[in-house]
Design a protein around this motif. Structure first.
Motif, PDB file in Angstrom:
ATOM      1  N   LYS A 111      91.851  20.260 -55.065  1.00 18.75           N
ATOM      2  CA  LYS A 111      92.101  21.688 -54.910  1.00 18.75           C
ATOM      3  C   LYS A 111      91.133  22.302 -53.905  1.00 18.75           C
ATOM      4  O   LYS A 111      91.511  23.161 -53.099  1.00 18.75           O
ATOM      5  CB  LYS A 111      91.974  22.396 -56.265  1.00 18.75           C
ATOM      6  CG  LYS A 111      93.063  21.982 -57.257  1.00 18.75           C
ATOM      7  CD  LYS A 111      92.920  22.692 -58.584  1.00 18.75           C
ATOM      8  CE  LYS A 111      94.047  22.280 -59.533  1.00 18.75           C
ATOM      9  NZ  LYS A 111      93.958  22.937 -60.850  1.00 18.75           N
ATOM     10  N   GLU A 264      99.847  34.722 -65.217  1.00 12.26           N
ATOM     11  CA  GLU A 264      98.919  33.596 -65.289  1.00 12.26           C
ATOM     12  C   GLU A 264      97.993  33.742 -66.492  1.00 12.26           C
ATOM     13  O   GLU A 264      97.603  34.849 -66.859  1.00 12.26           O
ATOM     14  CB  GLU A 264      98.083  33.495 -64.004  1.00 12.26           C
ATOM     15  CG  GLU A 264      98.898  33.318 -62.736  1.00 12.26           C
ATOM     16  CD  GLU A 264      99.763  32.066 -62.736  1.00 12.26           C
ATOM     17  OE1 GLU A 264      99.463  31.117 -63.494  1.00 12.26           O
ATOM     18  OE2 GLU A 264     100.745  32.030 -61.976  1.00 12.26           O
ATOM     19  N   ASN A 267      94.223  28.991 -68.276  1.00 17.75           N
ATOM     20  CA  ASN A 267      94.279  27.625 -67.759  1.00 17.75           C
ATOM     21  C   ASN A 267      95.178  27.455 -66.542  1.00 17.75           C
ATOM     22  O   ASN A 267      95.012  26.510 -65.771  1.00 17.75           O
ATOM     23  CB  ASN A 267      94.736  26.669 -68.868  1.00 17.75           C
ATOM     24  CG  ASN A 267      93.727  26.555 -69.991  1.00 17.75           C
ATOM     25  OD1 ASN A 267      92.530  26.530 -69.752  1.00 17.75           O
ATOM     26  ND2 ASN A 267      94.205  26.504 -71.224  1.00 17.75           N
ATOM     27  N   SER A 268      96.132  28.362 -66.364  1.00 21.71           N
ATOM     28  CA  SER A 268      97.111  28.184 -65.282  1.00 21.71           C
ATOM     29  C   SER A 268      96.698  28.866 -63.980  1.00 21.71           C
ATOM     30  O   SER A 268      97.295  28.608 -62.937  1.00 21.71           O
ATOM     31  CB  SER A 268      98.478  28.724 -65.714  1.00 21.71           C
ATOM     32  OG  SER A 268      98.462  30.151 -65.805  1.00 21.71           O
ATOM     33  N   ASP A 270      94.428  28.725 -61.692  1.00 21.11           N
ATOM     34  CA  ASP A 270      94.085  28.025 -60.451  1.00 21.11           C
ATOM     35  C   ASP A 270      95.191  27.097 -59.966  1.00 21.11           C
ATOM     36  O   ASP A 270      95.005  26.350 -58.998  1.00 21.11           O
ATOM     37  CB  ASP A 270      92.755  27.275 -60.594  1.00 21.11           C
ATOM     38  CG  ASP A 270      92.842  26.093 -61.523  1.00 21.11           C
ATOM     39  OD1 ASP A 270      93.713  26.097 -62.412  1.00 21.11           O
ATOM     40  OD2 ASP A 270      92.039  25.144 -61.370  1.00 21.11           O
ATOM     41  N   ASP A 271      96.341  27.149 -60.616  1.00 22.64           N
ATOM     42  CA  ASP A 271      97.522  26.420 -60.120  1.00 22.64           C
ATOM     43  C   ASP A 271      98.420  27.321 -59.269  1.00 22.64           C
ATOM     44  O   ASP A 271      99.361  26.839 -58.634  1.00 22.64           O
ATOM     45  CB  ASP A 271      98.343  25.861 -61.294  1.00 22.64           C
ATOM     46  CG  ASP A 271      97.624  24.733 -62.012  1.00 22.64           C
ATOM     47  OD1 ASP A 271      96.924  23.956 -61.334  1.00 22.64           O
ATOM     48  OD2 ASP A 271      97.749  24.643 -63.250  1.00 22.64           O
ATOM     49  N   ASP A 273      99.584  29.586 -56.190  1.00 21.68           N
ATOM     50  CA  ASP A 273      99.322  29.631 -54.747  1.00 21.68           C
ATOM     51  C   ASP A 273      98.604  30.912 -54.350  1.00 21.68           C
ATOM     52  O   ASP A 273      97.724  30.905 -53.479  1.00 21.68           O
ATOM     53  CB  ASP A 273     100.639  29.521 -53.972  1.00 21.68           C
ATOM     54  CG  ASP A 273     101.269  28.133 -54.069  1.00 21.68           C
ATOM     55  OD1 ASP A 273     100.523  27.168 -54.329  1.00 21.68           O
ATOM     56  OD2 ASP A 273     102.497  28.021 -53.897  1.00 21.68           O
ATOM     57  N   TRP A 276      94.711  30.764 -54.567  1.00 21.02           N
ATOM     58  CA  TRP A 276      94.002  30.147 -53.438  1.00 21.02           C
ATOM     59  C   TRP A 276      94.130  30.994 -52.179  1.00 21.02           C
ATOM     60  O   TRP A 276      93.218  31.040 -51.355  1.00 21.02           O
ATOM     61  CB  TRP A 276      94.529  28.729 -53.213  1.00 21.02           C
ATOM     62  CG  TRP A 276      94.164  27.849 -54.352  1.00 21.02           C
ATOM     63  CD1 TRP A 276      94.988  27.414 -55.358  1.00 21.02           C
ATOM     64  CD2 TRP A 276      92.869  27.334 -54.648  1.00 21.02           C
ATOM     65  NE1 TRP A 276      94.280  26.657 -56.263  1.00 21.02           N
ATOM     66  CE2 TRP A 276      92.989  26.585 -55.854  1.00 21.02           C
ATOM     67  CE3 TRP A 276      91.628  27.412 -54.016  1.00 21.02           C
ATOM     68  CZ2 TRP A 276      91.895  25.926 -56.430  1.00 21.02           C
ATOM     69  CZ3 TRP A 276      90.540  26.766 -54.592  1.00 21.02           C
ATOM     70  CH2 TRP A 276      90.678  26.038 -55.780  1.00 21.02           C
TER      71      TRP A 276
END
Length: 288
Positions: A111, A264, A267-268, A270-271, A273, A276
């Motif tokens: 990541k 979100e 836990n989700s 940083d998945d 888009d 980031w």
């Protein structure tokens, strides 16, 4: 002559009083045992080390841009992790990342490879990955300073452009580091005002301030931190509800950028888009 029946001189209320006293003692004992159990549970939950076997250099060999790193602390423990080199410049900008309570950082390498122009330091806490020792609030804080000083002294790092980032429990470490070192900016994912506040929110009857040795009181530090901060939280985060993050944002001493990512959770986040994308945008503003 028949004697009159003699009435007892014992007050009728005394058996009831004795029963109430016994009930109160039982309640106190049950509550004490409950609090002790909560204390042990929370201490284990706050820091939950995940180890890995093998050699950290083997992980770094899987990618050309990953260097294995060992840092010996002042008390003789070796912290192990990686430097993800996303920059080809002679002196790279650096992001130092502090993970969540159960986050072993080798899993974060792919990541972090998404962050162009910024190298990323991923050093596992004591007892995590292949780092030695045992982590607690004191060692996490002191180790963060040594990690910062190690990378700031390297000739391939631009020491005037080091951003610190934390996720969940790591946000407290990042806030402490930002207060005590000249980081250029801060990124916090799912931050809290303090662990005491979070626990008290979940279970109001628990005297968290008395039970927990790990306080992680970021709220008291926030007004003293003048660097800009990006705070990202999930709207569906039930572990650290967004209002804890908002409280920290409102107390921040520098400019604070705050965003809640829809749908979100803890836990989700940083998945996503957009997560980031927001980090890349913020980092691009910090390039000097």
């Amino acid at each position: 002559m028949r004697k009159n029946n003699v009435l007892s001189d014992k007050p009728k209320g005394k058996p009831i009083i004795r029963l109430i006293k016994k009930l109160l003692i039982a309640i106190v004992l049950i509550y004490t045992v409950f609090c002790l159990g909560v204390h042990l549970f929370l201490e284990e939950l706050i820091l939950w080390p995940h180890k890995i076997s093998g050699d950290v250099t083997a992980i770094s060999k899987q990618a050309n841009n990953v260097e294995s790193v060992e840092i010996t602390t002042k008390d003789g423990n070796i912290l192990r992790g990686w430097l993800v080199k996303n920059s080809n410049t002679p002196k790279s900008n650096l992001l130092i990342y502090f993970g969540g309570n159960a986050e072993e950082l080798s899993y974060v390498i792919p990541k972090m490879s998404k962050l162009d122009e910024w190298s990323v330091a991923l050093i596992n806490y004591r007892g995590y990955g292949m780092s030695e020792g045992s982590a607690n609030e004191t060692t996490l804080f002191s180790d963060s300073l040594e990690i910062f000083d190690y990378f700031a002294s390297r000739s391939d790092i631009n020491k005037s452009n080091i951003v610190v980032m934390g996720r969940s429990i790591g946000t407290g470490v990042a806030a402490y580091l930002a207060q005590n070192r000249n980081a250029s900016a801060v990124i916090l994912t799912s931050p809290y005002d303090s662990i005491i506040s979070v626990v008290q929110d979940i279970c109001p009857i628990v005297p968290a301030d008395l039970l927990l040795k790990h306080k992680f009181d970021s709220l008291s530090r926030a007004p003293l931190i003048k660097q800009p901060v990006l705070i990202l939280v999930g709207t569906e985060d039930t572990l650290i509800p967004p209002w804890h993050s908002k409280k920290l944002k409102d107390a921040w001493g520098g400019k604070a950028y705050y965003e809640e990512l829809a749908s979100e959770n803890h836990n989700s986040i940083d998945d996503a888009d957009i997560y980031w994308s927001r980090i890349r945008d913020f980092l691009s503003q910090q390039i000097k």
